[in-house]
Design an enzyme around this catalytic site. Sequence first.
Site, mmCIF file in Angstrom:
data_model
loop_
_atom_site.group_PDB
_atom_site.id
_atom_site.type_symbol
_atom_site.label_atom_id
_atom_site.label_comp_id
_atom_site.label_asym_id
_atom_site.label_seq_id
_atom_site.Cartn_x
_atom_site.Cartn_y
_atom_site.Cartn_z
ATOM 1 N N LYS A 1 0.915 -1.159 0.010
ATOM 2 C CA LYS A 1 -0.068 -0.003 0.145
ATOM 3 C C LYS A 1 0.865 1.419 -0.231
ATOM 4 O O LYS A 1 0.317 2.260 -0.370
ATOM 5 C CB LYS A 1 -0.892 -0.053 1.110
ATOM 6 N N ASP A 2 2.032 1.292 0.404
ATOM 7 C CA ASP A 2 2.825 2.392 0.515
ATOM 8 C C ASP A 2 3.348 2.863 -0.854
ATOM 9 O O ASP A 2 3.432 4.262 -1.059
ATOM 10 C CB ASP A 2 4.326 2.072 1.179
#
Length: 499
Positions: free
Chosen positions: A112-113
Site C-alpha cells: 500500500k505504501d
Amino acid sequence: MYISTRGAKDAVASAEAIIAGMAQDGGLFVPETIPKIELTQLQGLLDKSYQERALFVLGLLLEDYSTTELQQCVDRAYSSQKFDHQAVAPLVEINDRTAVLELWHGPTSAFKDMALQLLPQLLTTALTKTGQNDEIVILVATSGDTGKAALDGFQDVKQTRIITFYPETGVSAIQRLQMVTQLGSNVAVIAVAGNFDAAQSGVKAIFQAEAFKAQLRRSSLRLSSANSINWGRLAPQIVYYFSAYLDWVKTGRLSWGQEVNFSVPTGNFGDILAGYYAKQMGLPIGKLLCASNANNVLTDFIKQGCYDARRPFYQTASPSMDILISSNLERLLYHLTLGDTAQVKGWMDELKQAGHYQVSPDVMNKIEQHFYAGWINDAQTSDTIKRVYDQQHYVLDPHTAVAWQIAANYRQETGDDRPCIVLSTASPFKFSDVVLGALTAKSVTSQSEFDLLQQLSDVTDWKIPAGLASLENMPILHDQSCAPQEMQQLVAQVLGQTK
Ligand SMILES: *Cc1c(COP(=O)(O)O)cnc(C)c1O
C-alpha cells in the site's frame, strides 16, 4: 481527461479526479483514452531509476500536472528516507522463469505504501493547482494495512488531516502498534468497539451525513477518502509493472518485447487492474493471474462470468485479500464494454440490490484474453511458504504465497511457460505468526509479536524491517476509543467542531 464509469458526462482533469476521489454519480474515474508507450520509448527508461521511470509513466497519465510538479511529488514519495531499498521496488529472480517483485520496502512494509506515499503529494499539488484553500480531512476505516500506510503517507502533509478508525477486534497486534504509535501533528487514530464492518459502516455514515459535511464546509474542511478507488492510488501502481519488466530485461535474461505474465494477490482488484492498464499502454504482458484465498468471488467471476457476493465471508491467513466486493472491477468492466456506462451502472445496481450480476459472453471472451484466476486455502498457503523456503531459500508472506502457487497451478494447467513475475505485497515479518508457523510447523500463537519477529529473523536470516523493529520502543500516542455510533462526534472533536 477522466470520466465516470457510470455515464456522468463531464470530463475532468486528473487533479480534479484525485481531489473528488469518486465521480458525482457514484461511478469511478477512468481515463477517456489510455495513453500508449512505444517500445522504443520504453528502451529509453532501461537505465533510469525507479523515480525517473515513475516520472515518465505518470506524466502520460496525469497530463495536467507539470513535470516539475510530478518530479517533486515523486521525489518526496520515493525518497531513501521512506524506502529501505535503493531500487524502491526491486525485482528478485528466483529461477529463470520466475521473479518476485518486492513491493514492501516502504515505511509500513506493505505494498500500500507504493500508492499511499504518492497520493498525498498528488492531492496537495492538486489543491494548489486548482486554487482550493480547503483543508482536506481524510477518513479511513481500516482492517490493517491501509490505515497505517495512509497515516504514514499523510503525516504532516500540509493542508491535510487524517483520522483513522480501526476495529478493536480484527487487527493484528503489530498492525495496532503501528497505528497507535503514529507521529504527526495532523493525525488521529481511534479504536472502534466492534469489528471492521462496524468501523467501515461508521465512516460511510459520516460521508453521507450532509448536515455535518455542510458544517465542516463552513469551516473550510472537506472530507475525502484514501481508499483504492481513488485514481491517485491506481496510477502509481501502473509504474511498477513497467519498472519490473525493465529490470528483468536489464539482467539480459528477458529479451525486448518478450511477453511476461504477472501473478497478483488480489483483494479490491486495484493492483491487478494497474497491470491491465500497463498492458493497454503497451507493456508486453501475456496473462494477468488473479490469485485469491477462500474468499474466491473473483475466481468464480473470471471463470464463469457471474459475480456473486452472496457467500460466506472467511477470515484467512491472507487477511488483506478477505474481500467480497472488489470495487475496482467496475473500471475493468467499463473498458471491456468499450465504455457502455448504462451497462456498467446496471450491473453495479444489480450487485447492490441483489448481490450478483452476470456479464455477456462477449465480455467473458475479453476477460479470458487477459486474465486467469485461481484460489488456494490456508493449508495450501502454508505448504507453499514452506516449500519455496526449502527449495529456493526465499521467504514469502501469506499473500505472496497465494500468488506464487496460482502461478505454479496456471503453468501446470495450461502449459503456458512464459516468464512470470509474482507481485509480493507484504514483508513476511508483517505476518510472522503465519510464516513462522509454516516454516517450523509449530504453533506460535502464545508468543509476543516481538519474539516472533526475532524468531523469524533467526530462522531465515532475513533482517527485521526497521519500521517494525522500532515499534517495541515507541510510545503509545493514541489511546482513544469509541462506540460505532460515536464516530461522527469524535471526528467533530478532533477537528475542533464541538461547542
Ligand atoms: C491490499 C493488499 C492486497 C490486495 O490488493 P488489491 O489492490 O486490493 O487487490 C494484497 N496483499 C496485501 C498485503 C495487501 O495489503
